[in-house]
Design a protein around this motif. Sequence first.
Motif, PDB file in Angstrom:
ATOM      1  N   SER A   1       0.895  -1.326  -0.052  1.00 14.38           N
ATOM      2  CA  SER A   1      -0.040  -0.025   0.011  1.00 14.38           C
ATOM      3  C   SER A   1       0.766   1.242  -0.102  1.00 14.38           C
ATOM      4  CB  SER A   1      -1.171   0.222   1.131  1.00 14.38           C
ATOM      5  OG  SER A   1      -0.127   0.186   2.685  1.00 14.38           O
ATOM      6  N   ALA A   2       2.021   1.064   0.366  1.00 10.76           N
ATOM      7  CA  ALA A   2       2.967   2.295   0.780  1.00 10.76           C
ATOM      8  C   ALA A   2       3.781   2.468  -0.706  1.00 10.76           C
ATOM      9  CB  ALA A   2       4.074   2.212   1.984  1.00 10.76           C
ATOM     10  N   ARG A   3       3.746   1.489  -1.390  1.00 11.99           N
ATOM     11  CA  ARG A   3       4.710   1.304  -2.637  1.00 11.99           C
ATOM     12  C   ARG A   3       4.223   0.640  -3.742  1.00 11.99           C
ATOM     13  NH1 ARG A   3       6.595   4.654   0.568  1.00 11.99           N
ATOM     14  NH2 ARG A   3       8.868   4.741   1.047  1.00 11.99           N
ATOM     15  N   PRO A   4       2.910   1.260  -4.295  1.00 14.71           N
ATOM     16  CA  PRO A   4       1.979   0.081  -5.038  1.00 14.71           C
ATOM     17  C   PRO A   4       2.734  -0.216  -6.436  1.00 14.71           C
ATOM     18  CG  PRO A   4       1.221   2.305  -4.986  1.00 14.71           C
ATOM     19  CD  PRO A   4       2.358   2.184  -3.961  1.00 14.71           C
ATOM     20  N   ASP A   5       3.770   0.705  -6.860  1.00 10.40           N
ATOM     21  CA  ASP A   5       4.499   0.481  -8.020  1.00 10.40           C
ATOM     22  C   ASP A   5       5.658  -0.549  -7.666  1.00 10.40           C
ATOM     23  OD1 ASP A   5       5.710   2.469  -6.260  1.00 10.40           O
ATOM     24  OD2 ASP A   5       6.964   3.041  -8.138  1.00 10.40           O
ATOM     25  N   TYR A   6       6.026  -0.996  -6.806  1.00 12.28           N
ATOM     26  CA  TYR A   6       7.059  -2.164  -6.408  1.00 12.28           C
ATOM     27  C   TYR A   6       6.404  -3.581  -6.712  1.00 12.28           C
ATOM     28  CZ  TYR A   6      10.114   1.394  -3.891  1.00 12.28           C
ATOM     29  OH  TYR A   6      10.785   2.459  -3.886  1.00 12.28           O
ATOM     30  N   GLY A   7       7.067  -4.376  -6.970  1.00  7.63           N
ATOM     31  CA  GLY A   7       6.635  -5.654  -7.275  1.00  7.63           C
ATOM     32  C   GLY A   7       6.977  -6.563  -5.756  1.00  7.63           C
ATOM     33  N   TRP A   8       6.450  -7.984  -6.017  1.00  2.92           N
ATOM     34  CA  TRP A   8       6.423  -8.646  -4.686  1.00  2.92           C
ATOM     35  C   TRP A   8       7.011  -9.870  -4.715  1.00  2.92           C
ATOM     36  CZ3 TRP A   8       5.556  -7.012   0.248  1.00  2.92           C
ATOM     37  CH2 TRP A   8       5.260  -8.102   1.222  1.00  2.92           C
ATOM     38  N   LEU A   9       7.943 -10.154  -3.865  1.00  3.97           N
ATOM     39  CA  LEU A   9       8.449 -11.737  -3.652  1.00  3.97           C
ATOM     40  C   LEU A   9       8.588 -12.105  -2.238  1.00  3.97           C
ATOM     41  CD1 LEU A   9       9.555 -14.399  -4.816  1.00  3.97           C
ATOM     42  CD2 LEU A   9      11.800 -13.208  -4.862  1.00  3.97           C
ATOM     43  N   SER A  10       7.555 -13.198  -1.801  1.00  2.00           N
ATOM     44  CA  SER A  10       7.612 -13.385  -0.535  1.00  2.00           C
ATOM     45  C   SER A  10       7.735 -14.959  -0.269  1.00  2.00           C
ATOM     46  CB  SER A  10       6.396 -12.788   0.292  1.00  2.00           C
ATOM     47  OG  SER A  10       6.242 -13.455   1.658  1.00  2.00           O
ATOM     48  N   GLU A  11       8.222 -15.451   0.764  1.00  2.00           N
ATOM     49  CA  GLU A  11       8.377 -16.916   0.910  1.00  2.00           C
ATOM     50  C   GLU A  11       6.813 -17.546   1.041  1.00  2.00           C
ATOM     51  OE1 GLU A  11      10.253 -20.539   3.543  1.00  2.00           O
ATOM     52  OE2 GLU A  11      10.300 -18.503   4.225  1.00  2.00           O
ATOM     53  N   GLU A  12       5.950 -16.763   1.479  1.00  2.00           N
ATOM     54  CA  GLU A  12       4.645 -17.164   1.984  1.00  2.00           C
ATOM     55  C   GLU A  12       3.611 -16.554   1.206  1.00  2.00           C
ATOM     56  OE1 GLU A  12       4.934 -19.579   3.899  1.00  2.00           O
ATOM     57  OE2 GLU A  12       6.800 -19.096   5.010  1.00  2.00           O
ATOM     58  N   THR A  13       3.968 -16.095  -0.269  1.00  2.00           N
ATOM     59  CA  THR A  13       2.925 -15.731  -1.170  1.00  2.00           C
ATOM     60  C   THR A  13       3.206 -16.387  -2.495  1.00  2.00           C
ATOM     61  OG1 THR A  13       2.915 -13.559  -0.165  1.00  2.00           O
ATOM     62  CG2 THR A  13       1.945 -13.610  -2.084  1.00  2.00           C
ATOM     63  N   ALA A  14       2.313 -16.908  -3.076  1.00  2.00           N
ATOM     64  CA  ALA A  14       2.400 -17.536  -4.422  1.00  2.00           C
ATOM     65  C   ALA A  14       3.063 -16.383  -5.382  1.00  2.00           C
ATOM     66  CB  ALA A  14       1.057 -17.716  -4.867  1.00  2.00           C
ATOM     67  N   ASP A  15       4.194 -17.040  -6.090  1.00  2.00           N
ATOM     68  CA  ASP A  15       5.089 -16.105  -6.807  1.00  2.00           C
ATOM     69  C   ASP A  15       4.381 -16.048  -8.098  1.00  2.00           C
ATOM     70  OD1 ASP A  15       7.323 -14.764  -7.791  1.00  2.00           O
ATOM     71  OD2 ASP A  15       8.377 -16.632  -8.267  1.00  2.00           O
ATOM     72  N   THR A  16       4.347 -14.956  -8.882  1.00  2.00           N
ATOM     73  CA  THR A  16       3.864 -14.609 -10.211  1.00  2.00           C
ATOM     74  C   THR A  16       4.881 -14.048 -10.926  1.00  2.00           C
ATOM     75  OG1 THR A  16       3.214 -12.359  -9.658  1.00  2.00           O
ATOM     76  CG2 THR A  16       1.450 -13.926  -9.077  1.00  2.00           C
ATOM     77  N   GLU A  17       4.803 -14.065 -12.385  1.00  2.00           N
ATOM     78  CA  GLU A  17       5.669 -13.273 -12.994  1.00  2.00           C
ATOM     79  C   GLU A  17       5.600 -11.818 -13.191  1.00  2.00           C
ATOM     80  OE1 GLU A  17       5.035 -14.943 -17.071  1.00  2.00           O
ATOM     81  OE2 GLU A  17       5.625 -17.138 -16.613  1.00  2.00           O
ATOM     82  N   ASP A  18       4.597 -11.306 -12.553  1.00  2.00           N
ATOM     83  CA  ASP A  18       4.586  -9.825 -12.537  1.00  2.00           C
ATOM     84  C   ASP A  18       5.716  -9.237 -11.967  1.00  2.00           C
ATOM     85  OD1 ASP A  18       2.772  -7.179 -12.230  1.00  2.00           O
ATOM     86  OD2 ASP A  18       3.697  -7.349 -10.155  1.00  2.00           O
ATOM     87  N   ARG A  19       6.585  -9.914 -11.194  1.00  2.00           N
ATOM     88  CA  ARG A  19       7.632  -9.255 -10.337  1.00  2.00           C
ATOM     89  C   ARG A  19       8.903  -9.129 -11.389  1.00  2.00           C
ATOM     90  NH1 ARG A  19      11.585 -13.263  -9.432  1.00  2.00           N
ATOM     91  NH2 ARG A  19      10.793 -15.333  -9.443  1.00  2.00           N
ATOM     92  N   LEU A  20       8.781  -9.911 -12.388  1.00  2.00           N
ATOM     93  CA  LEU A  20       9.862 -10.003 -13.420  1.00  2.00           C
ATOM     94  C   LEU A  20       9.811  -8.652 -14.453  1.00  2.00           C
ATOM     95  CD1 LEU A  20      10.030 -13.616 -14.438  1.00  2.00           C
ATOM     96  CD2 LEU A  20      11.440 -12.532 -12.680  1.00  2.00           C
TER      97      LEU A  20
END
Length: 271
Positions: A68-87
């Motif tokens: 919510s603080a950085r909506p333009d940043y991608g996301w990679l977390s051990e406990e969240t399903a990974d997606t290609e969006d971060r790439l």
Amino acid sequence: MPGADRHQPDTPTLRADMELLSEAARRAGEIALRFFGKHPRSWLKDGKSPVSEADLEVDAYLIDALRSARPDYGWLSEETADTEDRLTRATIFVVDPIDGTRAFLAGGEEWTVSLAVVTDGRPVAGVVYCPVRQEMFVSGAGQGTTLNGASVRVSAQAEMRGARVAAPPSLLSDPLLLEAGIEPSDRLRSLAYRLTMVAAGRVDVAAARAHANDWDLAAADLLVQEAGGRLIDLSGQPRTYNQVSTRHPALLAAPLQLAEAARHILSRAVV
């Protein structure tokens, strides 16, 4: 994919990200402590890696607080399903809600919250927070590394003989390391914390077997670098993050003056 030309965030943005990560890690630690020592529900992921309801609650908080603080940043977390969006993002958050879940579930102190901002494949802001010990390690590119606001540096140990080494128990018992005269450290079940101990100068070298992931490494990588050390693979190369695969080969963290000697020993000992 993030471009090859890496850039640093401007100083106000970098400091704002460091503050954001620090506050998020502190709050995440408070959430985790509500479960600590109270036998939270837990199970195995993929039949081998423990996860608990605490991991998931912390992860949910971090998704909300950071994205919510950085909506333009991608996301990679051990406990969240990974997606290609971060790439597709030049900058992403790399998150481990509880690094060292085995230690957490066993009542150990050394579990951590590990958070990083990675830009163009390298961490530019990082926090490793140990809630039980109330130790907040923070770093930013070009900003040094601090522990609870005070600067820390890697050790001045000049040779591997007598060096304090943190590693998995099976590696510490390897004859090649014992013959080198190293001093095994206490067992540290959070990999992020183990590597961070090099940044703090509490151990001289830390090692990790193959298959650690971005979320285990990114924040600690920056902490070590900004404290005067290196996190490298056994060919001597630094790591790049936010790639298709999040896994890494065997690694070591060490002060600059020990990196080559440590690499020489560990490259023969690590399988």
